[in-house]
Design an enzyme around this catalytic site. Structure first.
Site, PDB file in Angstrom:
ATOM      1  CE  LYS A 195      -4.040  -2.229   2.129  1.00 46.79           C
ATOM      2  NZ  LYS A 195      -5.090  -2.130   3.185  1.00 46.79           N
TER       3      LYS A 195
ATOM      4  CE1 TYR B 247      -9.479  -2.728   0.206  1.00 44.44           C
ATOM      5  CE2 TYR B 247      -8.538  -0.887  -1.008  1.00 44.44           C
ATOM      6  CZ  TYR B 247      -8.383  -2.017  -0.225  1.00 44.44           C
ATOM      7  OH  TYR B 247      -7.120  -2.441   0.136  1.00 44.44           O
TER       8      TYR B 247
ATOM      9  CG  ASN C 200      -3.900  -2.275   6.690  1.00 42.23           C
ATOM     10  OD1 ASN C 200      -3.736  -1.894   5.532  1.00 42.23           O
ATOM     11  ND2 ASN C 200      -4.892  -3.057   7.046  1.00 42.23           N
TER      12      ASN C 200
ATOM     13  CG  HIS D 196      -5.289  -6.293  -0.517  1.00 41.21           C
ATOM     14  ND1 HIS D 196      -6.514  -6.178   0.098  1.00 41.21           N
ATOM     15  CD2 HIS D 196      -5.437  -7.221  -1.494  1.00 41.21           C
ATOM     16  CE1 HIS D 196      -7.374  -7.001  -0.497  1.00 41.21           C
ATOM     17  NE2 HIS D 196      -6.746  -7.648  -1.470  1.00 41.21           N
TER      18      HIS D 196
ATOM     19  CD  GLU E 153      -9.145  -8.754  -3.584  1.00 38.37           C
ATOM     20  OE1 GLU E 153     -10.008  -8.590  -2.701  1.00 38.37           O
ATOM     21  OE2 GLU E 153      -8.008  -9.216  -3.340  1.00 38.37           O
TER      22      GLU E 153
HETATM   23  N1  UDP Z   1     -10.023  -0.571   7.138  1.00 36.77           N
HETATM   24  C1  UDP Z   1     -10.056   0.564   7.935  1.00 36.77           C
HETATM   25  N2  UDP Z   1     -10.847   0.541   9.069  1.00 36.77           N
HETATM   26  C2  UDP Z   1     -11.601  -0.535   9.429  1.00 36.77           C
HETATM   27  C3  UDP Z   1     -11.551  -1.682   8.611  1.00 36.77           C
HETATM   28  C4  UDP Z   1     -10.764  -1.669   7.469  1.00 36.77           C
HETATM   29  O1  UDP Z   1      -9.406   1.560   7.639  1.00 36.77           O
HETATM   30  O2  UDP Z   1     -12.290  -0.489  10.459  1.00 36.77           O
HETATM   31  C5  UDP Z   1      -9.207  -0.561   5.910  1.00 36.77           C
HETATM   32  C6  UDP Z   1      -7.864  -1.281   6.057  1.00 36.77           C
HETATM   33  O3  UDP Z   1      -6.909  -0.615   5.236  1.00 36.77           O
HETATM   34  C7  UDP Z   1      -8.181  -2.659   5.494  1.00 36.77           C
HETATM   35  C8  UDP Z   1      -9.129  -2.307   4.346  1.00 36.77           C
HETATM   36  O4  UDP Z   1      -9.913  -1.222   4.867  1.00 36.77           O
HETATM   37  O5  UDP Z   1      -7.017  -3.339   5.056  1.00 36.77           O
HETATM   38  C9  UDP Z   1     -10.054  -3.417   3.898  1.00 36.77           C
HETATM   39  O6  UDP Z   1     -10.742  -3.931   5.028  1.00 36.77           O
HETATM   40  P1  UDP Z   1     -10.915  -5.492   5.253  1.00 36.77           P
HETATM   41  O7  UDP Z   1     -11.866  -5.679   6.379  1.00 36.77           O
HETATM   42  O8  UDP Z   1     -11.243  -6.159   3.954  1.00 36.77           O
HETATM   43  O9  UDP Z   1      -9.468  -5.938   5.764  1.00 36.77           O
HETATM   44  P2  UDP Z   1      -8.305  -6.775   5.076  1.00 36.77           P
HETATM   45  O10 UDP Z   1      -8.943  -7.833   4.222  1.00 36.77           O
HETATM   46  O11 UDP Z   1      -7.478  -5.792   4.287  1.00 36.77           O
HETATM   47  O12 UDP Z   1      -7.517  -7.356   6.210  1.00 36.77           O
HETATM   48 MG    MG Z   2     -10.456  -7.738   2.870  1.00 37.38          MG
END
Ligand code: UDP
Ligand code: MG
Length: 139
Positions: free
Chosen positions: A11, A51, A114, A117, A128
């Site tokens: 990211k 997203y 974070n 991905h 994706e």
């Molecule tokens: N995210 C965020 N706040 C939240 C949940 C998700 O900012 O409460 C962001 C974070 O960057 C995350 C992305 O949205 O990686 C996609 O969320 P997901 O729940 O799909 O998490 P991932 O699959 O990336 O672990």
């Molecule tokens: Mg996810």
């Protein structure tokens, strides 16, 4: 797409902070092979579409702004049990909960920024990966 593939993005925060090399080294040492990779930059529209499942959630606007704020590295990775093993390598979504030694624990700046991905299913890896790479069936 076969079941031994996953899709990842390094990211914008991790690219900005100079962590591409360290993260690719961890991915390689964990046994993933890079099948396709590119440095690219998502537009706001790209990030909204990628997203889309999160549209309407409180963090959506911040996530879209962040993901379109700078270059990313997109890649297709191959390994047995790729989806689960890669999710283990990257750690929990909220880096505060990510296990020691995981990519998010080491490199994340915040919940949204974070570092990386990882796809959560074979079906989503195909969807994706197709955002960034054509002819996915050849992988
Ligand atoms: N995210 C965020 N706040 C939240 C949940 C998700 O900012 O409460 C962001 C974070 O960057 C995350 C992305 O949205 O990686 C996609 O969320 P997901 O729940 O799909 O998490 P991932 O699959 O990336 O672990
Ligand atoms: Mg996810």
């Amino acid at each position: 797409m076969a079941q031994n593939l996953t899709f990842t993005m390094i990211k914008p925060c991790a690219v900005r902070n100079g962590h591409i090399g360290s993260i690719l080294k961890m991915i390689s040492e964990r046994g993933f092979r890079i099948k396709a990779m590119k440095l690219t930059h998502m537009t706001r529209e790209n990030a909204e579409a990628f997203y889309g499942i999160h549209a309407g959630k409180p963090f959506f606007e911040g996530l879209v702004s962040f993901m379109s704020s700078g270059p990313i590295v997109a890649a297709i990775l191959e390994k047995e049990n790729a989806i689960a093993d890669f999710r283990e390598l990257i750690g929990s979504t909220n880096p505060a909960n990510a296990a020691p030694g995981t990519i998010r624990q080491l490199f994340a700046e915040s919940f949204t920024a974070n570092a990386i991905h990882g796809s959560d299913s074979d079906e989503n890896a195909l969807i994706e990966g197709s955002f960034f790479f054509s002819q996915m069936e050849q992988f």
